[in-house]
Design an enzyme around this catalytic site. Structure first.
Site, PDB file in Angstrom:
ATOM      1  N   GLU A  33      -6.639 -22.418 -10.522  1.00 26.31           N
ATOM      2  CA  GLU A  33      -6.218 -21.101 -11.003  1.00 26.31           C
ATOM      3  C   GLU A  33      -6.443 -21.037 -12.511  1.00 26.31           C
ATOM      4  OE1 GLU A  33      -5.145 -17.970  -9.832  1.00 26.31           O
ATOM      5  OE2 GLU A  33      -5.309 -17.624 -11.989  1.00 26.31           O
ATOM      6  N   GLY A  40      -1.666 -15.001  -8.412  1.00 25.76           N
ATOM      7  CA  GLY A  40      -2.709 -13.973  -8.512  1.00 25.76           C
ATOM      8  C   GLY A  40      -2.193 -12.605  -8.899  1.00 25.76           C
ATOM      9  N   SER A 147      -9.581  -9.518  -7.391  1.00 30.91           N
ATOM     10  CA  SER A 147     -10.151  -8.286  -7.949  1.00 30.91           C
ATOM     11  C   SER A 147      -9.524  -7.961  -9.301  1.00 30.91           C
ATOM     12  CB  SER A 147      -9.893  -7.134  -6.980  1.00 30.91           C
ATOM     13  OG  SER A 147      -8.502  -6.951  -6.829  1.00 30.91           O
ATOM     14  N   GLU A 189       2.268   5.217  -6.891  1.00 28.82           N
ATOM     15  CA  GLU A 189       3.463   4.370  -7.034  1.00 28.82           C
ATOM     16  C   GLU A 189       3.914   4.318  -8.501  1.00 28.82           C
ATOM     17  OE1 GLU A 189       2.626   1.311  -3.278  1.00 28.82           O
ATOM     18  OE2 GLU A 189       2.895   0.464  -5.263  1.00 28.82           O
ATOM     19  N   VAL A 239     -13.015  14.022 -13.367  1.00 30.18           N
ATOM     20  CA  VAL A 239     -12.766  13.690 -14.782  1.00 30.18           C
ATOM     21  C   VAL A 239     -14.093  13.362 -15.457  1.00 30.18           C
ATOM     22  CG1 VAL A 239     -11.674  11.996 -16.319  1.00 30.18           C
ATOM     23  CG2 VAL A 239     -10.410  12.885 -14.358  1.00 30.18           C
ATOM     24  N   GLY A 273      -9.148   2.537  -8.507  1.00 29.92           N
ATOM     25  CA  GLY A 273      -9.538   1.486  -7.567  1.00 29.92           C
ATOM     26  C   GLY A 273      -9.703   0.147  -8.256  1.00 29.92           C
ATOM     27  N   MET A 320      -8.197  -3.867   0.231  1.00 28.87           N
ATOM     28  CA  MET A 320      -7.681  -4.772  -0.798  1.00 28.87           C
ATOM     29  C   MET A 320      -6.162  -4.824  -0.672  1.00 28.87           C
ATOM     30  SD  MET A 320     -10.043  -4.207  -4.111  1.00 28.87           S
ATOM     31  CE  MET A 320     -11.694  -4.859  -4.200  1.00 28.87           C
ATOM     32  N   HIS A 446      20.969   2.459  17.230  1.00 23.46           N
ATOM     33  CA  HIS A 446      21.413   3.747  16.698  1.00 23.46           C
ATOM     34  C   HIS A 446      22.566   3.519  15.733  1.00 23.46           C
ATOM     35  CE1 HIS A 446      22.584   7.940  16.508  1.00 23.46           C
ATOM     36  NE2 HIS A 446      23.841   7.541  16.689  1.00 23.46           N
TER      37      HIS A 446
HETATM   38  C1  LIG Z   1      -0.274  -2.533  -9.163  1.00 22.23           C
HETATM   39  C2  LIG Z   1      -0.700  -3.128  -7.851  1.00 22.23           C
HETATM   40  C3  LIG Z   1       0.144  -3.043  -6.762  1.00 22.23           C
HETATM   41  C4  LIG Z   1      -0.213  -3.587  -5.542  1.00 22.23           C
HETATM   42  N1  LIG Z   1       0.655  -3.490  -4.505  1.00 22.23           N
HETATM   43  C5  LIG Z   1       0.325  -4.013  -3.314  1.00 22.23           C
HETATM   44  C6  LIG Z   1       1.232  -3.957  -2.230  1.00 22.23           C
HETATM   45  O1  LIG Z   1       2.338  -3.442  -2.367  1.00 22.23           O
HETATM   46  N2  LIG Z   1       0.865  -4.507  -1.053  1.00 22.23           N
HETATM   47  C7  LIG Z   1      -0.358  -5.095  -0.883  1.00 22.23           C
HETATM   48  O2  LIG Z   1      -0.656  -5.561   0.223  1.00 22.23           O
HETATM   49  N3  LIG Z   1      -1.241  -5.178  -1.902  1.00 22.23           N
HETATM   50  C8  LIG Z   1      -0.924  -4.649  -3.099  1.00 22.23           C
HETATM   51  N4  LIG Z   1      -1.797  -4.772  -4.146  1.00 22.23           N
HETATM   52  C9  LIG Z   1      -3.084  -5.438  -3.903  1.00 22.23           C
HETATM   53  C10 LIG Z   1      -2.911  -6.974  -3.914  1.00 22.23           C
HETATM   54  O3  LIG Z   1      -2.362  -7.371  -5.141  1.00 22.23           O
HETATM   55  C11 LIG Z   1      -4.242  -7.648  -3.665  1.00 22.23           C
HETATM   56  O4  LIG Z   1      -4.815  -7.146  -2.478  1.00 22.23           O
HETATM   57  C12 LIG Z   1      -4.062  -9.140  -3.519  1.00 22.23           C
HETATM   58  O5  LIG Z   1      -3.487  -9.706  -4.679  1.00 22.23           O
HETATM   59  C13 LIG Z   1      -5.401  -9.822  -3.243  1.00 22.23           C
HETATM   60  O6  LIG Z   1      -5.209 -11.183  -3.113  1.00 22.23           O
HETATM   61  P1  LIG Z   1      -6.360 -12.227  -3.422  1.00 22.23           P
HETATM   62  O7  LIG Z   1      -5.789 -13.563  -3.093  1.00 22.23           O
HETATM   63  O8  LIG Z   1      -7.607 -11.823  -2.749  1.00 22.23           O
HETATM   64  O9  LIG Z   1      -6.673 -12.109  -4.986  1.00 22.23           O
HETATM   65  P2  LIG Z   1      -5.775 -12.025  -6.292  1.00 22.23           P
HETATM   66  O10 LIG Z   1      -4.355 -11.811  -5.997  1.00 22.23           O
HETATM   67  O11 LIG Z   1      -6.462 -11.061  -7.187  1.00 22.23           O
HETATM   68  O12 LIG Z   1      -5.878 -13.488  -6.897  1.00 22.23           O
HETATM   69  C14 LIG Z   1      -7.059 -14.026  -7.374  1.00 22.23           C
HETATM   70  C15 LIG Z   1      -6.737 -15.140  -8.342  1.00 22.23           C
HETATM   71  O13 LIG Z   1      -7.935 -15.851  -8.624  1.00 22.23           O
HETATM   72  C16 LIG Z   1      -7.938 -16.223  -9.987  1.00 22.23           C
HETATM   73  N5  LIG Z   1      -9.321 -16.469 -10.376  1.00 22.23           N
HETATM   74  C17 LIG Z   1     -10.345 -15.578 -10.388  1.00 22.23           C
HETATM   75  N6  LIG Z   1     -11.486 -16.192 -10.729  1.00 22.23           N
HETATM   76  C18 LIG Z   1     -11.185 -17.494 -10.935  1.00 22.23           C
HETATM   77  C19 LIG Z   1     -11.946 -18.618 -11.278  1.00 22.23           C
HETATM   78  N7  LIG Z   1     -13.263 -18.549 -11.438  1.00 22.23           N
HETATM   79  N8  LIG Z   1     -11.307 -19.809 -11.419  1.00 22.23           N
HETATM   80  C20 LIG Z   1      -9.964 -19.909 -11.229  1.00 22.23           C
HETATM   81  N9  LIG Z   1      -9.196 -18.855 -10.870  1.00 22.23           N
HETATM   82  C21 LIG Z   1      -9.808 -17.678 -10.727  1.00 22.23           C
HETATM   83  C22 LIG Z   1      -7.320 -15.033 -10.667  1.00 22.23           C
HETATM   84  O14 LIG Z   1      -6.827 -15.387 -11.939  1.00 22.23           O
HETATM   85  C23 LIG Z   1      -6.207 -14.667  -9.681  1.00 22.23           C
HETATM   86  O15 LIG Z   1      -5.025 -15.346  -9.998  1.00 22.23           O
HETATM   87  C24 LIG Z   1      -1.456  -4.256  -5.398  1.00 22.23           C
HETATM   88  C25 LIG Z   1      -2.309  -4.378  -6.496  1.00 22.23           C
HETATM   89  C26 LIG Z   1      -1.933  -3.824  -7.710  1.00 22.23           C
HETATM   90  C27 LIG Z   1      -2.853  -3.976  -8.880  1.00 22.23           C
END
Ligand SMILES: Cc1cc2nc3c(=O)[nH]c(=O)nc-3n(C[C@H](O)[C@H](O)[C@H](O)COP(=O)(O)OP(=O)(O)OC[C@H]3O[C@@H](n4cnc5c(N)ncnc54)[C@H](O)[C@@H]3O)c2cc1C
Length: 468
Positions: A33, A40, A147, A189, A239, A273, A320, A446
């Site tokens: 990480e 993440g 992402s 949200e 926009v 997005g 996502m 209920h």
């Molecule tokens: C404001 C907000 C609210 C959200 N609310 C929800 C929700 O309520 N419910 C829901 O289901 N989803 C929600 N999401 C979406 C959710 O956060 C993502 O879908 C989810 O985190 C994706 O998980 P992931 O493991 O694919 O990646 P991520 O959580 O993005 O984790 C990826 C990790 O990889 C690390 N990384 C990247 N490249 C490297 C590298 N080369 N070497 C080492 N580390 C690296 C990053 O630092 C990060 O920590 C929300 C997103 C946002 C922005």
């Protein structure tokens, strides 16, 4: 050089769940990480902090607008302490991230802090924040790099007043007027958070409805309710510029008729997005292909163009969502252990944590019409429930779509109090390929909001709802 059965790059919900499942199945596992905290986007700047802010702002709104009616008198003015609210949010985040750290330790997973970068298909270079590097070897590698927020090409994000969700979770003041570009989940949200705290909020959306990927009835109802909450909406607006002049933000957009409309505020949240993140990964060194949208290409086994390298979560195709990433992490781990897991992507629920909450699973009415599938629909309003009257959460409905001939449930769409939790019943029912009649014959406690699911099922089986 340290050698592993599996190395996972990225510790979001996809990566850390994959790591735990790999370790449970007896694989020697490492996770890399680049940030100092695990978890993440989801734990640090996504799901968890946004829900903490939604909950705090909801309590405030209740105190200001509903307590009196409940017979609770609070002498003096009820005020927001934003600094304290954000500090509480951060402590929730810290506890949750530490929980992941604990789980890594408990499962004997080696954690590397640093940017992971492919050297070749079995070696990863890890460079930490001090510039020190080391290389590890792994038989299998899972890319879970997630992402980052997207932007429009002409917008300059100064991260002070023209901001993404990341900055919106740690503002130092309550905006007077927040302009939200994008009427999707994140914009709505966070827009609702600041509306509750006292900001004027204006949403500008390119499409002709908010939450455009969900069933149109949900878009309509959520917009109706949020309008009652005094959020302003401008649909079908494109926009074309965002300019900062001192503390003022000027957003220009073209409306449906092609006329220019100008919006002035003091903060602009750009929530258009998210984009898959592969910066610094050096995927090409492992022969891993990236598609035209910047996503890591995978087959149905989530295997990339290189056989021992897999990818999961936001960095690949599909919704996502944290729970989608988690399922994919589990799937890859179990495949590596020789099992034959399966994910039904049609049954990954989608949720918007506004109040009322919006949740859905399966096909929308628009999708069923387009596919030419004959269906019947049963709908039940939340306001007809005793539970809703007790809590004064009267908005919303549950809608069940079932196959016209077989009665199999094809889609469940709901908006109302606690729908984020209620949708689990629909997912379970659909995983077991339940009919609307199956749901309608199950006893629902209920008084609960869940009774609306039973009533909608009764309505879908032939106009048999009992309480309307
Ligand atoms: C404001 C907000 C609210 C959200 N609310 C929800 C929700 O309520 N419910 C829901 O289901 N989803 C929600 N999401 C979406 C959710 O956060 C993502 O879908 C989810 O985190 C994706 O998980 P992931 O493991 O694919 O990646 P991520 O959580 O993005 O984790 C990826 C990790 O990889 C690390 N990384 C990247 N490249 C490297 C590298 N080369 N070497 C080492 N580390 C690296 C990053 O630092 C990060 O920590 C929300 C997103 C946002 C922005």
């Amino acid at each position: 050089m340290s050698s592993y059965d599996v190395a996972i790059i990225g510790s979001g919900p996809g990566g850390y769940v994959a790591a735990i499942r790999c370790a449970q199945l007896g694989m020697k596992t490492a996770i890399i990480e680049k940030y100092s905290t695990l978890g993440g986007t989801c734990l640090n700047v996504g799901c968890i902090p946004s829900k903490a802010m939604l909950d705090s702002s909801h309590h405030y709104e209740d105190a200001v607008t509903h307590f009196e009616e409940h017979g609770i008198d609070i002498p003096g003015e009820i005020k927001v302490n934003l600094e304290k609210m954000i500090a509480r949010k951060q402590s929730v985040v810290d506890q949750t991230c530490n929980g992941v750290k604990f789980l890594m330790k408990k499962n004997n997973i080696t954690v590397y802090e640093g940017l992971g970068s492919f050297k070749d298909k079995t070696h990863i270079d890890i460079i930490n924040s001090d510039g020190e590097s080391e290389t590890i070897e792994a038989k299998n590698i899972i890319i879970a790099t997630g992402s980052k927020p997207s932007n429009l090409p002409f917008i300059e994000l100064d991260k002070e007043r023209v901001i993404t969700s990341t900055e919106a979770l740690k503002l130092k003041e309550i905006p007077k007027h927040m302009i939200v570009i994008g009427g999707g989940v994140i914009g709505l949200e966070l827009g609702q958070v600041y509306k509750r705290l006292g900001a004027e909020v204006t949403v500008i959306e390119f499409m002709d409805r908010i939450i455009p990927t969900m069933d149109a009835a949900l878009s309509k109802e959520l917009m109706k309710v949020m309008k009652k909450q005094k959020v302003k909406f401008n649909l079908s607006h494109k926009v074309k510029s965002v300019e900062r002049k001192g503390d003022e933000i000027i957003v220009k957009a073209d409306n449906k008729k092609g006329e220019e409309v100008e919006f002035k505020g003091d903060y602009c949240l750009v929530s258009v997005g998210r984009r898959p993140y592969t910066d610094g990964l050096n995927a090409e060194a492992a022969g891993v292909k990236i598609d035209g949208k910047g996503r890591v290409e995978v087959n149905e086994h989530l295997q990339t163009s290189t056989a021992n390298v897999y990818a999961i979560g936001d960095v690949i195709r599909g919704a996502m969502l944290a729970h989608k990433a988690e399922e994919e992490g589990t799937l890859v781990a179990e495949q590596l252990a020789g099992q034959k897991p399966h994910i039904d992507y049609n049954l990954i629920p989608g949720v918007v944590y506004t109040w009322p909450e919006v949740a859905a699973v399966g096909k929308t009415e628009e999708e069923l019409k387009e596919a030419g599938i004959e269906y019947k629909s049963g709908q039940f309003p939340m306001r007809a429930l005793g539970r809703s009257r007790a809590s004064m959460d009267l908005d919303g409905f549950v809608k069940i779509l079932a196959d016209k001939k077989t009665d199999e449930v094809l889609g469940v769409h709901m908006i109302g109090a606690r729908c984020a939790d209620l949708i689990a019943e629909a997912v379970t029912a659909m995983e077991f390929r339940a009919s609307a009649e199956d749901i309608s014959r199950m006893s629902h406690s209920h008084p609960t909001y869940a009774e609306a699911v039973k009533e909608a099922a009764l309505a879908a089986t032939g106009d048999r709802a009992l309480h309307i």
